[in-house]
Design a protein around this motif. Structure first.
Motif, short mmCIF file in Angstrom:
data_model
loop_
_atom_site.label_atom_id
_atom_site.label_comp_id
_atom_site.label_asym_id
_atom_site.label_seq_id
_atom_site.Cartn_x
_atom_site.Cartn_y
_atom_site.Cartn_z
N SER A 261 13.25 10.07 2.90
CA SER A 261 12.57 11.30 3.30
C SER A 261 11.76 11.92 2.17
N ALA A 262 12.12 11.57 0.92
CA ALA A 262 11.44 12.14 -0.24
C ALA A 262 10.10 11.48 -0.53
N PHE A 272 17.73 13.71 -4.37
CA PHE A 272 18.91 14.57 -4.38
C PHE A 272 18.61 15.89 -5.08
N THR A 273 17.92 15.82 -6.22
CA THR A 273 17.59 17.03 -6.97
C THR A 273 16.66 17.93 -6.18
N VAL A 339 8.36 18.70 -2.90
CA VAL A 339 9.32 19.13 -3.91
C VAL A 339 9.78 17.94 -4.74
N ALA A 340 10.03 16.80 -4.07
CA ALA A 340 10.45 15.60 -4.80
C ALA A 340 9.33 15.11 -5.71
N VAL A 347 10.09 15.22 -14.60
CA VAL A 347 11.02 14.27 -15.22
C VAL A 347 10.23 13.22 -16.00
N ALA A 348 9.16 12.69 -15.39
CA ALA A 348 8.35 11.66 -16.05
C ALA A 348 7.72 12.18 -17.33
#
Length: 467
Positions: A261-262, A272-273, A339-340, A347-348
């Motif tokens: 879904s992300a 998850f985050t 959002v993902a 993060v990258a």
């Protein structure tokens, strides 16, 4: 002796410490001081715990009765020869910074009994009623251990360690080596493979001399992610006091569905985050208080600094915490894919060798002034933001925590830290079926949001743990 009560399905379990000793390394340690690295120095004084449940009897889900404490102690003494900093203590140097005194003082080791209780009576999901009494509180030194035995023949092994000395990756190396030594001492099965020999070579994370030309983009990212403590607001004490501690499970199929879904190219942890970030926004609405929501992710830098594996055996902290901040209303209205994507982007940005080397230099330029990750404090704005950190424990070696009688039936982290930000730590289920076990230390509102939306966070029933 200490008596602690645990409520379990209407039965009050009393934990009594029956013996306390200190396990020193099997060979003498020549006393010396080992500096904490610049990446250690950005960690505040805080302890992290892990615990393992070993069942006994048919259908318990465990590998039989635990080895005698004497065997665990002998294996611990043997492993502390290589992992000698865990047998030391953190002291202040002449600049007021922490450093390791490698003195061989040893690891405090408590033996306890749960009376006539059995493991099945523990409400593991409600941490304040179970694990809180089964993991030791460190009073001195770097690490301590508690082994609690139950009438059913099962036992819980709990360990607590000083996060300033090592991260989860490092402590995992120690756990695997300790379990291998115990299996070897037990005399059963084949000989264990040679454990990883830890490296304490601080030069591998030393600041560059002379410092390289400054990179505006690297410097800007570090200034966004970290702050000298004197310029950062303190975390709100009321949020820390109100936080609840829970353990949930995430089914393997749900984790895979969330990843799908992300959007393409997103990891399970990023999905998850992102989902948790949106739940944090939902919690803000439930509390009738629209506020910014800050979400951070702990990133390990070993493979980023040295892709050739040169840091594979390094013992210490190699962490950074990128984060994002978004208004709660905006988060609730956004699609999970967006959002993902935002999580993936920040993060990258931090998951590079240049960032970690720059962070080492950044700390050096400001020593001895302490620094902290801004994610703990709600980002650059701080103050009112609802902050939450995800620290992946997916590399946790549950299956290798076999001290000679089989793998544990259950394992989890335990980290009820005294700060305002929430902390969420997923790890593999001991069942080995791809499910996750998720320890959370969050606001009551966020815990309620998790439980009201059960397509990801499911209740942890004892039938799931012990069959």
């Amino acid at each position: 002796m200490v008596h602690e009560a645990i409520n379990g399905h209407g039965h009050e379990v009393t934990v009594k410490v029956t013996s306390a000793s200190t396990v020193a390394p099997a060979l003498p340690v020549q006393e010396h001081r080992l500096p904490l690295s610049n990446l250690d120095l950005i960690l505040p004084p805080m302890d992290v715990s892990v615990f393992f449940c070993y069942g006994a009897g048919e259908g318990s889900g465990g590998g039989g009765a635990l080895l005698p404490a004497a065997t665990l102690k002998a294996a611990l003494a043997k492993v502390l020869v290589a992992y000698y900093p865990l047998a030391g203590e953190v002291v202040a140097n002449t600049r007021g910074e922490g450093e390791l005194l490698c003195s061989g003082r040893g690891v405090d080791f408590a033996e306890a009994t749960a009376g006539d209780a059995v493991l099945r009576q523990l409400r593991l999901a409600v941490v304040d009623e179970s694990a809180e009494k089964l993991v030791p509180k460190k009073k001195a030194g770097v690490m301590c251990v508690q082994v609690t035995k139950f009438k059913c023949g099962g036992a819980v092994v709990g360990c607590t360690f000083d996060h300033r000395v090592c991260d989860a990756y490092s402590f995992n190396m120690f756990l695997v080596a300790w379990a291998a030594a115990a299996r070897d001492g037990h005399g059963g099965g084949t000989a264990p493979p040679p454990p990883t020999i830890p490296s304490f070579r601080r030069s591998i994370v030393a600041p560059r001399d002379p410092p390289p030309p400054r990179s505006p983009s690297t410097d800007a990212l570090i200034d966004r992610l970290f702050a000298p403590l004197g310029s950062a607001p303190p975390p709100p004490d009321d949020a820390a006091a109100a936080a609840v501690n829970r353990i949930y499970r995430v089914a393997a199929a749900d984790a895979a569905s969330l990843q799908d879904s992300a959007g393409p190219g997103r990891t399970k942890l990023e999905a998850f985050t992102a989902h948790l970030w949106q739940l944090n926004a939902r919690a803000a609405a439930a509390a009738e208080r629209e506020r910014p929501c800050c979400m951070g992710v702990v990133v390990d830098g070993r493979g980023r600094m040295f892709p050739d594996g040169a840091m594979r055996a390094y013992f210490g902290n190699v962490l950074t915490i990128p984060y994002g901040v978004m208004g709660s209303g905006e988060l609730r209205a956004a699609a999970l894919t967006d959002v993902a994507g935002d999580v993936h982007r920040w993060v990258a940005e931090a998951a590079t060798g240049d960032h970690f080397r720059g962070l080492v230099d950044w700390v050096e330029a400001r020593r001895p002034k302490p620094a902290a990750a801004r994610a703990y404090l709600g980002g650059t704005g701080g103050g009112d933001a609802a902050a939450c950190i995800v620290s992946s424990g997916m590399g946790f070696p549950v299956g290798e925590a076999d001290f000679g009688t089989g793998a544990p039936a259950f394992a989890s982290y335990h980290f009820p830290w005294p700060a305002g930000a929430g902390y969420v730590m997923p790890m593999p289920s001991a069942r080995g079926d791809g499910d996750w076990v998720v320890y959370v230390h969050v606001s009551p509102e966020l815990a309620a949001a998790m439980e009201e939306e059960p397509t990801v966070f499911r209740s942890l029933d004892n039938s799931y743990v012990f069959g």
